[in-house]
Scaffold this active site. Structure first.
Site, PDB file in Angstrom:
ATOM      1  N   ASN A  63       0.843  -1.193   0.000  1.00 44.68           N
ATOM      2  CA  ASN A  63       0.000   0.000   0.000  1.00 44.68           C
ATOM      3  C   ASN A  63       0.887   1.256   0.000  1.00 44.68           C
ATOM      4  O   ASN A  63       2.118   1.152   0.052  1.00 44.68           O
ATOM      5  CB  ASN A  63      -0.928  -0.031   1.222  1.00 44.68           C
ATOM      6  CG  ASN A  63      -0.170   0.176   2.514  1.00 44.68           C
ATOM      7  OD1 ASN A  63       0.963  -0.273   2.671  1.00 44.68           O
ATOM      8  ND2 ASN A  63      -0.797   0.851   3.456  1.00 44.68           N
TER       9      ASN A  63
ATOM     10  N   GLU B 256       3.383  -0.440   4.708  1.00 45.64           N
ATOM     11  CA  GLU B 256       3.239  -1.351   5.833  1.00 45.64           C
ATOM     12  C   GLU B 256       2.375  -2.568   5.526  1.00 45.64           C
ATOM     13  O   GLU B 256       2.281  -3.477   6.353  1.00 45.64           O
ATOM     14  CB  GLU B 256       2.649  -0.599   7.047  1.00 45.64           C
ATOM     15  CG  GLU B 256       1.156  -0.386   7.012  1.00 45.64           C
ATOM     16  CD  GLU B 256       0.736   0.812   6.197  1.00 45.64           C
ATOM     17  OE1 GLU B 256      -0.454   1.150   6.205  1.00 45.64           O
ATOM     18  OE2 GLU B 256       1.606   1.416   5.537  1.00 45.64           O
TER      19      GLU B 256
ATOM     20  N   CYS C  30       1.971   3.508   2.041  1.00 44.63           N
ATOM     21  CA  CYS C  30       3.003   3.763   3.063  1.00 44.63           C
ATOM     22  C   CYS C  30       3.872   2.562   3.367  1.00 44.63           C
ATOM     23  O   CYS C  30       4.738   2.624   4.263  1.00 44.63           O
ATOM     24  CB  CYS C  30       2.348   4.259   4.335  1.00 44.63           C
ATOM     25  SG  CYS C  30       1.623   5.890   4.139  1.00 44.63           S
TER      26      CYS C  30
END
Length: 775
Positions: A269, A273, A271
């Site tokens: 995704n 994580e 970011c």
């Protein structure tokens, strides 16, 4: 509820339901009740009415008490018509025109619904490859990333969440050099974070200064070689320059892929994580560790009984989200319900450490991180298995590693450390597992009014120990740290460390400690001081690889300040003077005869020297500088020709502002310049004009759009003057700063409110208005 004024402002602006006129339809309690009721409905087929009400109240209580918060789309959309509750998705990008534009269409639908998207462009054929259907050549992954970026820019999300993307390319793709450098200019591909997917083979080759194979994605066969150390150094240099790209360790991610039979994980995704298979979604939420404490004789200790209760309730909540969610695509609906992945994480970690009196940059903190996260991991698995006994295992269970282990579990994954930018603002705590960004800072409320904001844990300690004062808090805000502040006891200085007080190695160790007990990945930014070297960045990347992280992102303070375009000289133009007289300037002087009786004169008067500006040149050369103004970015272009500075253009970024006023100012200034008006006279008229917000940045203290325009014109004029009156061969404009001293560190500003932003968890967040670059 104990909400800060800042939290209330963010909730009102971004989260609360509103009518068509923008009037609020709910408050914080109303929002949490709406969400709790909607999410509890997933249990209706399994329990009676009384138990359903108990579940609703259980969900409501943990949210209203700020013990747990789901991701933003759930707070915004649960119980409302849109009903899209997931924060992010991964979409495949196939190597065909049809596949590429199908992904663009799907991404637009996701962005419209409030989600972010991750893509791997590794399947696209390299630049210059043959296209059999047309006889042409392929333009390569980076060119199509720009198309995705433009589509994202065009899709606005109702003002609540922005489209955000992650672009990933394997390190063995033939276009890897172009990809690594595609965001060297901060104005390029602005709606993407980018990460290089590195393999174990590459990392070992980089350590040993060896070559590695480039792989043609169409054939899967080697098609060339690169020196791994050279490519790694290129990644390091660009990350040092502006934080892009990050790194994900692709083989490590797939080593822990719990459903390998469904395919290989290629992307994450926005970011980083949440590594996901194509069409999977992430359903995330975070526990506020700051309130998972109880008092003892010495202060505080972790309340593990309370933490266990919240973990079980949060897993139940997040599993229900999957059932009530209205997914934007059928393929996503199938995959999300098939693997039922959830990601329970944490926020307020730094605040918890401060309450316990443990420095973030210490072995004690790292060991505690492992203890806390291993507890959350174990309890989340137990909770998921308990749900499976009632509701069954996830549908793709047969393709998972759990089948061979004989573990009956409801969710393929249960834990993720996500960024909690706006959620942590609502809860009033530190973000994710990041260290404190600031202990104290000053917010300008009105033109002449300042509000001191202090970390609540620090303020509580300062008051209890008797050293709190507004003047001390101002001194801390100015210094940016409590280190070396005389009024703060040494033991307090050791505990209340901020991001830039911490050596990079501790950032990585903390990330690795949480990663050790997290199913998915950990979103964190290794914040470096501006003075950090490329060798520091290299050390961080290598330490992240060696300590078991699944990825790493760095940001060097001040590395994304405004950049100035290089200029080129106009061929054959080598004579210019810094100022032009009327005779030198080719403006047209005309004589007009006017009847002035209306002005009280009895005879006709003759007015001379009416100046008509000369025509705009066909070719001009100049500078463009991005300047921060109170309401966003203002891009100011100052152009010149053989006669001198001749025009000014302005363009406002997405932050808004007053485009008609800045354009009018630019046009009038351009006309005056081409009419031969003295440059310095113009500058003196523009400089000093004020609007509501003043922004201080490197080299410029900007008080308004006209003030910014005047100061950039002045910089170009000074540059010309230092070059013996010539424009040809000028050096970078950034060398010529404003005369006013700049004693503040360079800070990137929020495009919506102009305040300082924080680089955290692979994203950019404004803790004043809730803006987030990643949604």
């Amino acid at each position: 509820m104990k909400l800060s004024e800042n939290a209330k402002r963010v909730l009102e602006k971004r989260y609360f339901a509103k009518d068509e006129s923008g009037n609020l339809l709910e408050d914080a309690e109303g929002m949490f009740r709406r969400v709790a009721k909607a999410i509890s409905e997933a249990d209706a087929p399994y329990v009676d009415k009384k138990r359903l009400e108990e579940i609703e109240n259980e969900f409501y209580d943990m949210m209203v008490n700020l013990e747990f918060l789901p991701n933003s789309p759930t707070l915004m959309n649960a119980g409302r018509p849109l009903g899209q509750l997931s924060a992010c998705f991964v979409l495949p990008v196939e190597d065909s025109m049809e596949g590429i534009f199908e992904s663009i269409k799907n991404a637009a639908l996701i962005h419209k619904s409030g989600g972010g998207t991750g893509f791997s462009f590794s399947r696209l054929r390299p630049k210059g490859s043959a296209v059999k259907s047309t006889g042409g050549v392929a333009s390569g992954p980076v060119s199509f990333m720009k198309v995705f970026n433009a589509a994202t820019e065009a899709v606005k999300q109702g003002g609540t969440r922005r489209g955000a993307n992650m672009g990933i390319l394997r390190v063995d793709h033939p276009d890897i050099r172009e990809f690594i450098t595609c965001k060297q200019d901060n104005k390029d591909i602005t709606n993407f974070n980018i990460s290089v997917a590195v393999t174990e083979k590459f990392m070992e080759a980089a350590k040993n200064n060896q070559e590695y194979d480039l792989i043609d994605p169409r054939t899967g066969k080697p098609c060339g070689k690169e020196n791994a150390k050279e490519i790694f150094d290129m990644i390091v240099e660009n990350a040092w320059n502006n934080g892009e790209p990050g790194i994900i360790f692709l083989d490590r991610i797939n080593k822990y892929n719990v459903t390998p039979a469904l395919g290989e994980i290629e992307a994450t995704n926005p970011c980083g994580e949440q590594p996901l298979l194509p069409y999977e979604a992430c359903n995330l939420g975070s526990i506020n560790l700051s309130v998972m404490v109880k008092e003892n004789d010495e202060g505080y200790e972790i309340d593990f009984d309370k933490l266990k209760k919240i973990v079980w309730s949060a897993v139940h909540f997040l599993d229900n989200v999957i059932d009530v969610n209205k997914y934007p695509l059928e393929e996503i609906d199938k995959m999300a319900r098939g693997t039922r992945k959830i990601g329970l994480g944490v926020m307020g970690w730094a605040d918890l450490l401060c309450k316990l009196g443990i420095p973030y940059n210490s072995s004690r903190a790292v060991k505690l991180a492992e203890k806390v996260m291993s507890f959350i991991q174990e309890e989340s698995k137990k909770a998921s298995m308990a749900i499976a006994e009632v509701k069954g295992v996830f549908p793709f269970y047969e393709q998972s590693i759990y089948k061979d282990k004989g573990i009956k579990i409801r969710n393929a994954t249960t834990t993720t450390i996500a960024p909690t930018g706006t959620l942590s603002i609502i809860a009033g705590v530190s973000s994710g597992i990041e260290p404190l960004f600031a202990i104290s800072f000053i917010r300008n409320v009105m033109d002449n009014d300042e509000l001191i904001e202090v970390n609540p844990v620090f303020k509580d300690v300062a008051i209890k120990r008797g050293f709190y004062s507004d003047n001390l808090m101002r001194e801390i805000a100015k210094k940016g740290t409590v280190r070396g502040v005389a009024g703060v006891p040494l033991d307090v200085q050791e505990v209340f460390v901020t991001a830039h007080d911490i050596d990079p190695e501790w950032h990585v160790e903390m990330q690795a400690a949480f990663q050790k007990y997290t199913d998915n990945a950990v979103s964190k930014t290794v914040n470096l001081r501006n003075s950090a070297t490329k060798e520091d960045v290299r050390t961080v990347f290598m330490k992240a690889y060696e300590s078991g992280c699944k990825g790493v992102t760095i940001y060097r303070d001040g590395s994304r300040e405004s950049q100035v375009l290089n200029i080129g000289s106009i061929k054959g133009k080598d004579k210019d003077s810094p100022t032009k007289t009327q005779e030198d300037n080719p403006a047209v002087t005309q004589t007009h005869t006017t009847n002035t009786a209306a002005a009280g004169k009895s005879s006709a008067g003759t007015y001379t020297n009416k100046i008509v500006p000369r025509e705009r040149p066909v070719i001009t050369t100049g500078f463009t500088e991005k300047v921060r103004i109170g309401c966003g970015n203002l891009y100011i272009t100052v152009n010149y020709d053989e006669h001198g500075i001749c025009e000014v253009f302005t363009n406002l970024g997405r932050g808004g502002g007053c485009p008609s006023q800045s354009e009018a100012t630019s046009r009038l200034v351009s006309i005056a310049l081409r009419a031969g008006m003295d440059v310095q006279s113009l500058v003196e008229q523009l400089k000093g004009i004020r609007c509501a917000t003043t922004i201080k940045q490197r080299g410029l203290k900007v008080m308004s759009c006209p003030d910014a325009i005047g100061k950039v014109i002045e910089k170009v004029a000074k540059l010309q003057s230092s070059n013996n009156g010539k424009y040809e061969g000028l050096s970078m404009l950034s060398e010529f700063n404003d005369d006013e001293p700049d004693d503040e560190p360079t800070q990137q500003k929020c495009p919506e409110c102009g305040r300082k932003v924080e680089h955290e968890s692979g994203c950019v967040v404004c803790r004043h208005c809730g803006y987030s670059k990643c949604g």
